[in-house]
Design a protein around this motif. Structure first.
Motif, PDB file in Angstrom:
ATOM      1  N   VAL A 281     105.656  12.456 -87.559  1.00  0.00           N
ATOM      2  CA  VAL A 281     104.806  12.994 -87.705  1.00  0.00           C
ATOM      3  C   VAL A 281     105.539  14.676 -86.119  1.00  0.00           C
ATOM      4  N   ASN A 282     104.487  13.792 -84.754  1.00  0.00           N
ATOM      5  CA  ASN A 282     104.861  14.341 -83.834  1.00  0.00           C
ATOM      6  C   ASN A 282     105.601  14.918 -83.571  1.00  0.00           C
ATOM      7  N   LYS A 283     106.615  13.648 -83.553  1.00  0.00           N
ATOM      8  CA  LYS A 283     108.302  13.675 -82.760  1.00  0.00           C
ATOM      9  C   LYS A 283     108.867  14.999 -84.194  1.00  0.00           C
ATOM     10  N   ASN A 284     109.072  14.827 -85.093  1.00  0.00           N
ATOM     11  CA  ASN A 284     109.000  15.958 -86.362  1.00  0.00           C
ATOM     12  C   ASN A 284     108.934  17.521 -85.199  1.00  0.00           C
ATOM     13  N   LEU A 285     107.803  17.006 -85.552  1.00  0.00           N
ATOM     14  CA  LEU A 285     106.857  18.735 -85.605  1.00  0.00           C
ATOM     15  C   LEU A 285     107.877  18.944 -83.829  1.00  0.00           C
TER      16      LEU A 285
ATOM     17  N   ASP B 157      99.990  24.778 -90.607  1.00  0.00           N
ATOM     18  CA  ASP B 157      98.347  23.379 -91.057  1.00  0.00           C
ATOM     19  C   ASP B 157      98.472  23.473 -92.568  1.00  0.00           C
ATOM     20  N   THR B 158      98.125  23.840 -93.428  1.00  0.00           N
ATOM     21  CA  THR B 158      98.374  23.682 -95.301  1.00  0.00           C
ATOM     22  C   THR B 158      98.693  22.881 -95.522  1.00  0.00           C
ATOM     23  N   LEU B 159     100.184  23.495 -94.803  1.00  0.00           N
ATOM     24  CA  LEU B 159     101.103  22.465 -95.701  1.00  0.00           C
ATOM     25  C   LEU B 159     101.215  20.783 -94.954  1.00  0.00           C
ATOM     26  N   LEU B 160     101.695  21.049 -94.020  1.00  0.00           N
ATOM     27  CA  LEU B 160     101.594  19.548 -93.073  1.00  0.00           C
ATOM     28  C   LEU B 160     100.075  18.965 -93.825  1.00  0.00           C
ATOM     29  N   ILE B 161      98.836  18.897 -93.552  1.00  0.00           N
ATOM     30  CA  ILE B 161      97.355  18.538 -93.938  1.00  0.00           C
ATOM     31  C   ILE B 161      98.424  18.030 -95.547  1.00  0.00           C
ATOM     32  N   TYR B 162      98.491  18.902 -96.236  1.00  0.00           N
ATOM     33  CA  TYR B 162      99.397  17.926 -97.947  1.00  0.00           C
ATOM     34  C   TYR B 162      99.891  17.208 -98.015  1.00  0.00           C
ATOM     35  N   ILE B 163     101.555  17.278 -97.014  1.00  0.00           N
ATOM     36  CA  ILE B 163     102.091  16.392 -96.774  1.00  0.00           C
ATOM     37  C   ILE B 163     101.749  14.594 -96.442  1.00  0.00           C
ATOM     38  N   ILE B 164     101.327  14.920 -94.961  1.00  0.00           N
ATOM     39  CA  ILE B 164     100.417  13.765 -94.371  1.00  0.00           C
ATOM     40  C   ILE B 164      99.179  12.848 -94.944  1.00  0.00           C
ATOM     41  N   THR B 165      98.546  13.265 -95.251  1.00  0.00           N
ATOM     42  CA  THR B 165      97.468  12.634 -96.680  1.00  0.00           C
ATOM     43  C   THR B 165      97.781  12.195 -97.668  1.00  0.00           C
ATOM     44  N   GLN B 166      99.419  12.403 -98.124  1.00  0.00           N
ATOM     45  CA  GLN B 166      99.612  12.143 -99.593  1.00  0.00           C
ATOM     46  C   GLN B 166     100.614  10.754 -98.923  1.00  0.00           C
ATOM     47  N   LYS B 167     101.020  10.659 -97.236  1.00  0.00           N
ATOM     48  CA  LYS B 167     101.564   9.081 -96.674  1.00  0.00           C
ATOM     49  C   LYS B 167     100.240   8.525 -97.050  1.00  0.00           C
TER      50      LYS B 167
END
Length: 143
Positions: A94-98, A112-122
């Motif tokens: 995540v950090n590399k791509n961000l 933030d909201t979008l990233l939290i969703y993407i990350i927690t789904q992983k």
């Protein structure tokens, strides 16, 4: 971009290396779709500048780079089990791509909201449960 800049400074701009050697280094360094870009070019001293230009033209496309980094965020391999190693891998990807998206001028500070969703789904089931419990505890203490 990182590869291009590194290769350029170490190989391409080095006047002590012959073009044929630069071409060999370039071919040896590329994989997948990047290698395909120059695969059909005859390996010769005079063709190196053409190969290098084709490579740079193909991968110096800001819109395409942004799309690839966003796709990488969505396509991060999910965690199959709770593990600090898996969690660290997820965070690193995540950090590399961000960082790359930020470097390309994308407004990541507001995702933030979008990233939290993407990350927690992983997350694996247990890590996701801990995440949800932490959110509930955090809400209770703030009230």
């Amino acid at each position: 971009m990182e590869f291009r800049d590194t290769f350029s400074s170490l190989i391409d701009k080095n006047n002590q290396i012959y073009h044929i050697s630069k071409f060999h280094y370039l071919r040896a360094s590329l994989e997948g779709s990047a290698a395909v870009v120059i695969k059909s070019i005859e390996l010769s001293d005079s063709k190196y500048p053409i190969a290098w230009r084709l490579f740079c033209d193909r991968f110096d496309n800001k819109r395409l780079l942004i799309q690839n980094h966003v796709a990488s965020l969505f396509n991060i391999e999910p965690m199959t089990r709770e593990s600090s190693v898996n969690l660290k891998r997820l965070i690193d990807q995540v950090n590399k791509n961000l960082r790359s998206l930020e470097f390309l001028g994308e407004p990541i500070d507001h995702w933030d909201t979008l990233l939290i969703y993407i990350i927690t789904q992983k997350f694996d089931v247990k890590t996701f449960r801990v995440w949800e419990n932490t959110k509930v505890i955090s809400l209770k203490t703030s009230q």
